[in-house]
Design an enzyme around this catalytic site. Structure first.
Site, mmCIF file in Angstrom:
data_model
loop_
_atom_site.group_PDB
_atom_site.id
_atom_site.type_symbol
_atom_site.label_atom_id
_atom_site.label_comp_id
_atom_site.label_asym_id
_atom_site.label_seq_id
_atom_site.Cartn_x
_atom_site.Cartn_y
_atom_site.Cartn_z
ATOM 1 C CG ASP A 7 -61.659 39.569 35.787
ATOM 2 O OD1 ASP A 7 -61.893 38.036 35.448
ATOM 3 O OD2 ASP A 7 -60.448 39.985 35.577
ATOM 4 C CD GLU A 9 -57.253 33.736 37.730
ATOM 5 O OE1 GLU A 9 -56.016 33.648 37.731
ATOM 6 O OE2 GLU A 9 -58.107 32.742 37.009
#
Length: 201
Positions: A7, A9
């Site tokens: 991922d 953020e």
């Protein structure tokens, strides 16, 4: 053959919408996929708030230009890429991600795109595919890759659980509590060690 799916953020860079919430003074925009599992609902709500306040892509990009990767993120990514392939799977948008990718050494990212009017108003968004992270992990597996995945939010759980090994990184107490079987880490060194162990097994 393995590939690591990360991922963006909350794992490598601060949450863009939280940063923009602080910059704009609009506290409602602090809500992220950590809080709202339904991404479509979350984005439509965000676009409604932007329209209400007369804000568009330019204002968000100004905030993004001031965001730096989290401390240690680039070193972690560089070390990871020295021994394995890495793809960043994100629900952010190409119009947001570009400057951040430069600061991270231009890793590969798969993300979504915004629909933007000539005035700069964000009028909509186009998902790369439904359930983008899980769909991508399954597609990689279908062409012979074992995947190892790490993320922090509700929308990362699918790819984490579908992978050969999966980890939570700097997640919320609630998500960790609801998923006690998924190893959770707070430091890049710990995550790197876990990925190396999984890669060797």
């Amino acid at each position: 053959m393995e590939i690591v799916c990360l991922d963006l953020e909350g794992v490598l860079v601060p949450e863009i919408w939280i940063a923009f919430s602080k910059a704009s003074g609009i506290s409602e925009l602090k809500r992220t996929t950590r809080d709202e599992p339904d991404y479509d609902k979350l984005m439509k709500w965000r676009l409604g708030i932007l329209k209400e306040h007369g804000l568009g892509l330019k204002e968000i990009q100004e905030t993004i230009s001031k965001i730096d990767p989290m401390e240690g993120a680039k070193d972690f990514l560089d070390e990871l890429r020295s021994f394995t392939q890495v793809i960043i799977l994100s629900d952010t948008f190409t119009q947001f991600a570009g400057p951040l990718m430069k600061k991270l050494g231009m890793p590969t990212i798969f993300c979504n795109s915004l629909e933007v009017a000539p005035s700069g108003e964000i009028t909509g968004f186009k998902l790369r595919c439904e359930a983008g992270k899980l769909t991508t992990v399954k597609a990689l597996q279908s062409i012979g890759f074992d995947t190892i995945a790490a993320g922090d939010s509700h929308n990362d759980l699918g790819m984490i659980r579908a992978s050969k090994a999966g980890f939570l990184f700097r997640s919320t107490d609630k998500i960790k509590g609801d998923n006690p079987d998924i190893p959770a880490f707070e430091e890049y060194g710990e995550l790197l060690g876990a990925i190396k162990s999984a890669s060797a097994s």
